[in-house]
Design an enzyme around this catalytic site. Structure first.
Site, short mmCIF file in Angstrom:
data_model
loop_
_atom_site.label_atom_id
_atom_site.label_comp_id
_atom_site.label_asym_id
_atom_site.label_seq_id
_atom_site.Cartn_x
_atom_site.Cartn_y
_atom_site.Cartn_z
CG PHE A 1 -1.93 1.19 1.13
CD1 PHE A 1 -3.24 1.03 0.71
CD2 PHE A 1 -0.84 2.31 1.38
CE1 PHE A 1 -3.70 2.48 0.06
CE2 PHE A 1 -2.13 3.91 1.43
CZ PHE A 1 -3.85 3.64 1.15
CG ASP B 1 6.02 4.17 1.92
OD1 ASP B 1 5.79 4.80 3.01
OD2 ASP B 1 4.86 4.04 1.18
CE LYS C 1 -0.81 6.69 6.72
NZ LYS C 1 -0.69 5.77 6.39
C1 LIG Z 1 -1.00 5.94 4.12
C2 LIG Z 1 0.43 5.23 3.63
C3 LIG Z 1 0.27 5.66 2.32
C4 LIG Z 1 0.22 7.35 1.78
O1 LIG Z 1 -0.10 7.96 2.10
P1 LIG Z 1 -1.66 9.28 1.67
O2 LIG Z 1 -0.84 10.80 3.34
O3 LIG Z 1 -2.71 8.53 2.72
O4 LIG Z 1 -1.63 9.39 0.97
C5 LIG Z 1 1.82 5.19 1.42
N1 LIG Z 1 2.60 4.02 2.14
C6 LIG Z 1 2.24 3.53 3.07
C7 LIG Z 1 3.08 3.02 3.36
C8 LIG Z 1 0.90 4.53 3.92
O5 LIG Z 1 1.04 3.91 5.40
#
Ligand SMILES: *Cc1c(COP(=O)(O)O)cnc(C)c1O
Length: 423
Positions: free
Chosen positions: A157, A244, A273
């Site tokens: 994700f 990520d 985040k």
């Molecule tokens: C939440 C998340 C995203 C996307 O972030 P947004 O601010 O919702 O666009 C990308 N990668 C990971 C691992 C995430 O947990």
């Protein structure tokens, strides 16, 4: 067609104190149905606690998908926000601004990189890393034009933009949103041998993009040694290792960054985040100067990316994480919470897994699914959220205390003992 509202009407709507039911109904009426919220409306928060309009108190075991790691409205964050708001909030990247300069200084030192590029949302930062990796591939690795490939993991994700969903393995995320962006190849999550064979076979690969622990997939922890092996393979094949850490970063897994569990220093970090201290949307990539300098003026940008308000808050969020020892708290209380969850001994629990305070509780198929558990937990004052159908996520603010965890555990135990009676 409906007529537009007068200023007085707008004002009276703004000033109204709505009930939980009214908030839910108005949202469903006027806003897209792209989420399926639990039947809870929240109007205030403080630390790990949240309240609804009727004054019911909840513990936040979700932390806005880890964005609220320093807790709701941390006094230092509120202070930094107001201080910056009394100076300047926005000026665009057409000019320099002080908080961005300071964030660059603090942040590069924190993550052992040389340069940051700030954006607003996680998905935008992922897009930024993809663009950077591709341009690096064409200009430094001399991949033939248009042929660059990026390897990703199944179950990944990385966000919701068109290019990012192009390499999701989740059917619903992609179906009817094509044509999709080409240039991505899959390997199974946590499988270094599979990565090695794809790297050996395909010479136009420019990067491997992965989550150190898959969050939305249900808190999937790769086998020990995986991150170190990924580092070694990426180096050997001259491929950028892109971690990520939007969800795993900033102490969530018991280390400042999850890659540090195996001393695997990536070429590009992606953050989001928790960087915003729970109040501002801000994301960033961090990398070396050699890689970042592939971007020339005009190659990439964002109107709000790097704005003074978000950067000032981000500086303070980092200060809090270091000052309050959130790395240690997350590591220690994560072990404690996982032990206590395992001790629940419910026939409906299949597995408890995670690292630090990023914990997934997987239910058996006989459990009836995670949604009814999350609804029952919410009714009893513990806010969590199912990921997919059978996993409940526990990811409280990292400022949580042992006593607060015990409070939640009591409610969780009650729900697991009585689930068939109360839902
Ligand atoms: C939440 C998340 C995203 C996307 O972030 P947004 O601010 O919702 O666009 C990308 N990668 C990971 C691992 C995430 O947990």
């Amino acid at each position: 067609m409906r007529r537009a509202l007068t200023a007085e009407e707008i004002h009276s709507i703004i000033m109204a104190n709505l009930t939980s039911e009214e908030i839910a109904a108005m949202t469903e009426e006027f806003c897209a149905h792209n989420y399926k919220p639990l039947p809870v409306a929240l109007v205030s928060g403080d630390g790990v606690w949240l309240w609804d309009p009727e004054g019911r108190k909840y513990m936040d075991m979700m932390s806005c998908y880890s964005a609220v790691s320093v807790g709701h409205l941390h006094p230092r964050i509120v202070q930094a926000t107001f201080e910056q708001m009394s100076k300047i909030a926005n000026c665009s990247r057409a000019y320099y601004n002080e908080p961005l300069a300071k964030l660059g200084h603090i942040f590069t030192a924190l993550c052992g990189m040389e340069s940051i590029l700030p954006m607003n949302s996680g998905a935008e930062a992922v897009e930024t890393a993809i663009k950077l990796a591709r341009k690096w591939g064409y200009t430094k690795k001399h991949v033939p034009d248009g042929k660059a490939e990026i390897i990703v993991c199944s179950g990944n994700f990385h966000g919701r933009t068109t290019t990012v969903i192009s390499f999701s393995s989740e059917e619903q995320y992609k179906k009817n949103f094509g044509p999709l962006t080409p240039g991505f190849r899959f390997v199974p999550c946590g499988d270094a041998d599979a990565l090695e064979s794809v790297l050996t076979e395909h010479k136009n690969v420019v990067a491997f993009l992965f989550e150190p622990i898959q969050g939305e997939a249900g808190i999937i922890v790769p086998p020990a040694g995986y991150l170190a092996k990924v580092r070694e393979l990426c180096t050997r094949h001259n491929v950028l290792m892109i971690a990520d850490e939007i969800q795993t970063g900033f102490c969530r897994t018991g280390k400042m960054f999850a890659c540090q569990h195996e001393n695997a220093h990536p070429d590009i970090y992606i953050f989001g985040k928790a960087l915003g201290g729970g109040v501002m949307p801000i994301s960033a990539i961090a990398t070396s100067k050699a890689i970042m300098d592939v971007f020339r003026p005009g190659d990439h940008g964002s109107t709000f990316g790097g704005n003074p308000l978000a950067c000032a808050v981000a500086c303070t969020a980092i200060e809090i994480m270091v000052n309050e020892g959130l790395e240690k708290n997350s590591a220690e209380l994560g072990v404690y919470l996982m032990e206590r969850l395992r001790a629940l001994n419910s026939p409906y629990i299949k597995e408890i897994r995670g690292k630090g305070l990023l914990i997934g509780l997987e239910l058996t198929k006989a459990s009836g699914g995670a949604r009814r558990f999350c609804e029952a937990l919410a009714k009893n004052g513990v806010l969590s959220k199912e990921t997919h159908d059978y996993v409940i996520r526990f990811a409280p603010p990292l400022t949580i205390t042992k006593e607060e965890i015990d409070w939640a555990l009591e409610k969780i135990a009650y729900v697991f003992e009585n689930i068939d009676r109360i839902s």
